[in-house]
Design a protein around this motif. Structure first.
Motif, short mmCIF file in Angstrom:
data_model
loop_
_atom_site.label_atom_id
_atom_site.label_comp_id
_atom_site.label_asym_id
_atom_site.label_seq_id
_atom_site.Cartn_x
_atom_site.Cartn_y
_atom_site.Cartn_z
N MET A 222 0.84 -1.19 0.00
CA MET A 222 0.00 0.00 0.00
C MET A 222 0.89 1.26 0.00
SD MET A 222 -3.63 -0.91 0.77
CE MET A 222 -4.10 0.70 1.13
N LYS A 223 1.96 1.23 0.76
CA LYS A 223 2.83 2.40 0.80
C LYS A 223 3.44 2.70 -0.56
CE LYS A 223 4.13 2.03 5.64
NZ LYS A 223 5.21 1.79 6.60
N ARG A 224 3.73 1.64 -1.34
CA ARG A 224 4.32 1.82 -2.66
C ARG A 224 3.25 2.08 -3.72
NH1 ARG A 224 7.69 -3.30 -3.55
NH2 ARG A 224 7.86 -2.39 -5.62
N LYS A 225 2.00 2.09 -3.32
CA LYS A 225 0.84 2.36 -4.18
C LYS A 225 0.64 1.31 -5.27
CE LYS A 225 0.88 7.13 -3.04
NZ LYS A 225 0.18 8.31 -3.11
N LEU A 226 1.15 0.09 -5.05
CA LEU A 226 0.88 -1.01 -5.96
C LEU A 226 -0.51 -1.58 -5.71
CD1 LEU A 226 4.32 -2.85 -5.86
CD2 LEU A 226 3.38 -1.48 -7.72
N ILE A 227 -0.95 -1.53 -4.47
CA ILE A 227 -2.30 -1.93 -4.09
C ILE A 227 -3.05 -0.67 -3.70
CG2 ILE A 227 -3.70 -3.25 -2.44
CD1 ILE A 227 -1.31 -5.19 -2.22
N GLU A 228 -4.15 -0.42 -4.40
CA GLU A 228 -4.92 0.79 -4.13
C GLU A 228 -6.01 0.57 -3.10
OE1 GLU A 228 -6.28 2.31 -7.84
OE2 GLU A 228 -4.27 2.93 -8.46
N ARG A 229 -6.60 -0.65 -3.10
CA ARG A 229 -7.65 -0.95 -2.13
C ARG A 229 -7.87 -2.45 -2.08
NH1 ARG A 229 -13.20 -1.07 -4.81
NH2 ARG A 229 -12.68 -1.12 -7.01
N PHE A 230 -8.52 -2.88 -1.04
CA PHE A 230 -8.92 -4.28 -0.92
C PHE A 230 -10.42 -4.32 -1.17
CE2 PHE A 230 -5.16 -3.83 1.67
CZ PHE A 230 -4.40 -4.93 1.28
N THR A 231 -10.88 -5.37 -1.85
CA THR A 231 -12.28 -5.41 -2.23
C THR A 231 -12.78 -6.86 -2.26
OG1 THR A 231 -13.87 -4.66 -3.88
CG2 THR A 231 -11.77 -5.50 -4.72
N ILE A 232 -14.05 -7.01 -2.56
CA ILE A 232 -14.64 -8.33 -2.75
C ILE A 232 -15.07 -8.44 -4.21
CG2 ILE A 232 -15.42 -8.56 -0.36
CD1 ILE A 232 -18.23 -7.74 -1.37
#
Length: 111
Positions: free
Chosen positions: A1-11
């Protein structure tokens, strides 16, 4: 998340289990002076999930879902067709879909 590779977690919701068995992509040509109005009106339609501005023979592509072909017909003809500034549209009903994992995602069954 800090590196902005993952923007959010979702279903990932199973649309078919909720009765949304019909998916369509609709290509739309429009009066570009009315672009914002048209996009706002499209998002007011239940079942419209995504509006993408594209290159090619259409100005925008709309991804939408419905519970039946009759409901999809009404969405296209009675709702989309009546939006001021839309010049023409062409709809493509999805018959079957397959997906491939992105290169950064391991495929099911791979080591």
């Amino acid at each position: 998340m800090k590196r902005k590779l993952i923007e959010r977690f979702t279903i990932d919701v199973n649309d078919a289990q909720l009765g949304y068995n019909v998916k369509a992509l609709t290509g739309i040509n429009m009066d570009t002076k009315k672009r914002d109005h048209i996009i706002d009106e499209l998002f007011k339609i239940d079942g419209v999930r995504e509006v993408a501005e594209v290159t090619g023979r259409f100005d925008i592509l709309v991804t939408m879902y419905s519970k039946s072909l009759d409901q999809m017909h009404k969405m296209v003809s009675e709702r989309i067709g009546r939006i001021e500034g839309i010049q023409s549209s062409e709809s493509f009903i999805e018959m079957k879909s397959r997906m491939k994992a992105m290169p950064y995602m391991p495929s099911k069954g791979s080591d």
